[in-house]
Design an enzyme around this catalytic site. Sequence first.
Site, PDB file in Angstrom:
ATOM      1  N   MET A  98       0.839  -1.195   0.000  1.00 30.32           N
ATOM      2  CA  MET A  98       0.000   0.000   0.000  1.00 30.32           C
ATOM      3  C   MET A  98       0.875   1.246   0.000  1.00 30.32           C
ATOM      4  SD  MET A  98      -2.986   1.204  -0.154  1.00 30.32           S
ATOM      5  CE  MET A  98      -3.244   2.964  -0.302  1.00 30.32           C
ATOM      6  N   GLU A  99       0.534   2.183  -0.889  1.00 29.57           N
ATOM      7  CA  GLU A  99       1.389   3.329  -1.175  1.00 29.57           C
ATOM      8  C   GLU A  99       1.152   4.524  -0.277  1.00 29.57           C
ATOM      9  OE1 GLU A  99      -2.261   3.906  -3.949  1.00 29.57           O
ATOM     10  OE2 GLU A  99      -1.096   2.241  -3.143  1.00 29.57           O
TER      11      GLU A  99
ATOM     12  N   GLU B 149       5.017   0.791  -5.640  1.00 28.08           N
ATOM     13  CA  GLU B 149       4.484   1.605  -4.546  1.00 28.08           C
ATOM     14  C   GLU B 149       5.193   2.948  -4.459  1.00 28.08           C
ATOM     15  OE1 GLU B 149       1.780   0.549  -3.467  1.00 28.08           O
ATOM     16  OE2 GLU B 149       2.014  -1.473  -4.260  1.00 28.08           O
TER      17      GLU B 149
ATOM     18  N   HIS C  80       3.854   5.395  -7.041  1.00 24.42           N
ATOM     19  CA  HIS C  80       2.555   5.958  -6.669  1.00 24.42           C
ATOM     20  C   HIS C  80       2.704   7.332  -6.006  1.00 24.42           C
ATOM     21  CE1 HIS C  80      -0.801   3.431  -7.606  1.00 24.42           C
ATOM     22  NE2 HIS C  80      -0.335   2.362  -6.997  1.00 24.42           N
TER      23      HIS C  80
END
Length: 883
Positions: free
Chosen positions: A272-273, A307, A310
Amino acid sequence: MSLESSKPVVLLRDYRAPAWCVTDVELEFDLDPAATIVAARLVVERDPAQPGAALRLDAEQIELLEVRVDGEALAEDRYLLGADALTIPLAGDRAVVETRVRIVPETNTALQGLYASGSADSRFLLTQCEAEGFRRITPFLDRPDVLARYVVTLRADKARFPLLLANGNADGAGDLADGRHWARFVDPHPKPSYLFALVGGRLESIEDAFVTAEGRRVRLFIHAEADAIGRCGWAMQCLKLAMRWDEQRFGRCYDLDVFHIVATHDFTMGAMENKGLNVFNAKYLLADPEQATDDAYRHVLAVVGHEYFHNWSGNRVTCRDWFQLSLKEGLTVYREQEFESDLASRTLRRIEDVRVLWRAQFSEDAGPLAHPVRPDRYSEINNFYTATVYEKGAEIVRMLASVLGRDGFRRGLDRYFERHDGHAATVEDFLGALGDANGVDLTPWLAWYGQAGTPVLDAEAHYDARTRQFELTLAQHTAPTPGQPRKQALPIPVAVALFDADGGRMPLHLDGEAAAGAPERVLTLAADRATFRFVGVASRPVVSLLRGYSAPVRLRRSVEADDLVVQIRHDDDGFNRWFAADALARQLFADALAQGAPAARPLGLWTRSLAETVGDAALDPALVAEMLTLADANSLAETLAEVDPEAVYRARAQVETALAQALVAPLLARYRALSDDDVGDAVDTAAQARRRLRNACLAALCRADAAHLSLAEAQFERARNLTDRLGALSVLLSAQAPGASAALDAFAARHAGDMLVLDQWLSVQATQALPETVERVVALTAHEAFRWANPNNVYALLGAFALRNPRAFHRADGAGYRLVGEAVARVDALTPQVAARLATALGGWRRLEPVRRALMRRELERLAAREGLSPDLSDILARSLAG
């Protein structure tokens, strides 16, 4: 049977800007696994176009303790708390809203919001908020078009939670009474709530630094549990490589003083970024030769890069609503693909990406879960993190980059980031920026985002020796998909080159042009059908189409085996060299399926050309390995109107065995030569490529003759890296070798306690194409290495069985379907997102032969009839059974 999802349908056409926005957020957390207290202070402002609208804050599974507006505590009759929202009538146009809630992280097995992870004696707390997890932490306008600046203060017991982290830069820390301490973080960049993150616990750390092209010194940290921190060095290298590459390739510099990465074994996705505080599934972060395969090393490089990228394509510019999800994910997947292609093997990465596209996205497009890259509706957004949004979305970006050219695409992306920095954008904004920067109208490309289904590209070739003209006629057609019975023509870029019979390049001179152009051209098919005429073509050409796989289409053409052999031997596009070998293998598979055996002449041409390939030391060994590897059964069956999985298995096995038996001598010679290469535990690209080919040769040799199993036994015993050890173990299991069981036990004993390696041990058993694998998988669910609440375990065992073992999954008595159905129901009570993804394996029932079709449908209906299903699972079942 009709099953309705328990959540209302959200329509793209109904989008409306929020009646209120949040400009500033102050959060205070008193962390405790059993009872965390969250105090929030929100500065909210009304949209002048929506007077009179109450403030509606999303809120789920929280205990509300207090509500204040502009400092005044509200009695319960001045607000409404429902199952999914806190609604507060506000009279003015601006207010300060404060709430205090209690949440229980240790019971949050859904792994959305704030939850606990780690081993029993070292539990730590962390968050996952995409897509709609923040509402499980505090009442908020939990939607991506509400961007705010955050100040976060964390307080916790210092002994249990010595490490405290949140998004942004550190802004103070200190000790409190009673053995507690605090830390504050300020994120200067506005962000949506789905990018919020915090971590608190006892973790070990490694630190490094990076100086950006703008001169900013950035401190880099990776945090993991004590037994894993020693395997984080490669991830740190990958992070620095990604930071430098993004500066050089796209001019994007990092914008905070610190960058944190945290590893966890309990995560529903890959990573998750979150701005400046990425949370990673440990599967995509930890690596060393003893405990990670070559593929794992490459996945760490790709996911760390993804990630990090992002930070701009998703964080600095985010998506207006979840319908625009591919705007951040498709674009970032493309950037990730280019990153790994530049640093490792471009051809290998392209082949692997296309294999995934064919296996996952094309099958999605062909079934009841088909949806556009930008869907027009959803009831559960978690179910749209799909191959269509990610992989097909990336292919659209790749097509745009090829049409605009490298410099034009960079110019357009610069315009996009400059124009929308700090804002939430749409697909139209993206195409508009690319087009404006290059003076072109890209509006026709909206059809790629709005239309589901895989286009079929038909190609017909005609050569006139008298006039020395060559005509290439291209036509496109897309079959109906749910909700879209009629399809429009799409802009399809078709990269093409011509070769003579000896493999020499031929000039490309389109009729009407003054002179021949470049030896490779991109022809754009923008209508249902078009003919391109080339002049001055000296002899009948061999056509290399869709070079580099220039568009995500299914190519359909009648082509002679001799022409494919010319490409296998001579095509200078590595992808199309493999593409030709794959096309010929598919022809042989079709023969075996229809006639009981592959046709003798094309089989001979194929095996002889691959024998030359195996013996060509100048070729990239990874490319040779891919050319030796047949498409999986699901991909081979994709074009069949009705699928008998057992017949597909037999036909594929026939072709695979025929190849192996024809190539024993060159395979053995190459295996021995590669075995003599003392690569040991080296992890550079060249060593990985040699190991890839060595293991492909070993698998083929043991398939050809059981006498070669001694090679697998020796490799298993002598292996100095996990890639070779796991490759040999897989071969022994597939061949049901006498020593397979002992090798399996030895592998488990050697890696006892290592969750990530034991996940591979689970997968290698779950993917054995044997009917009795059903019972093996059932037994493994009781093994100490398997936990139902751990997503990685579920994906490794049950996901691998359902999605990568069609023979056992589709066992004729339906036992595979019952196994997966029961697993889905059990997991749904723990982690609904994982259950929904596993349930997609049951969605292809319509294309099966009648007996299996009825059995799979019955399992879907049995699942659908259960009480208390999650919205995630209900949505998948409803769409799978619809129509």
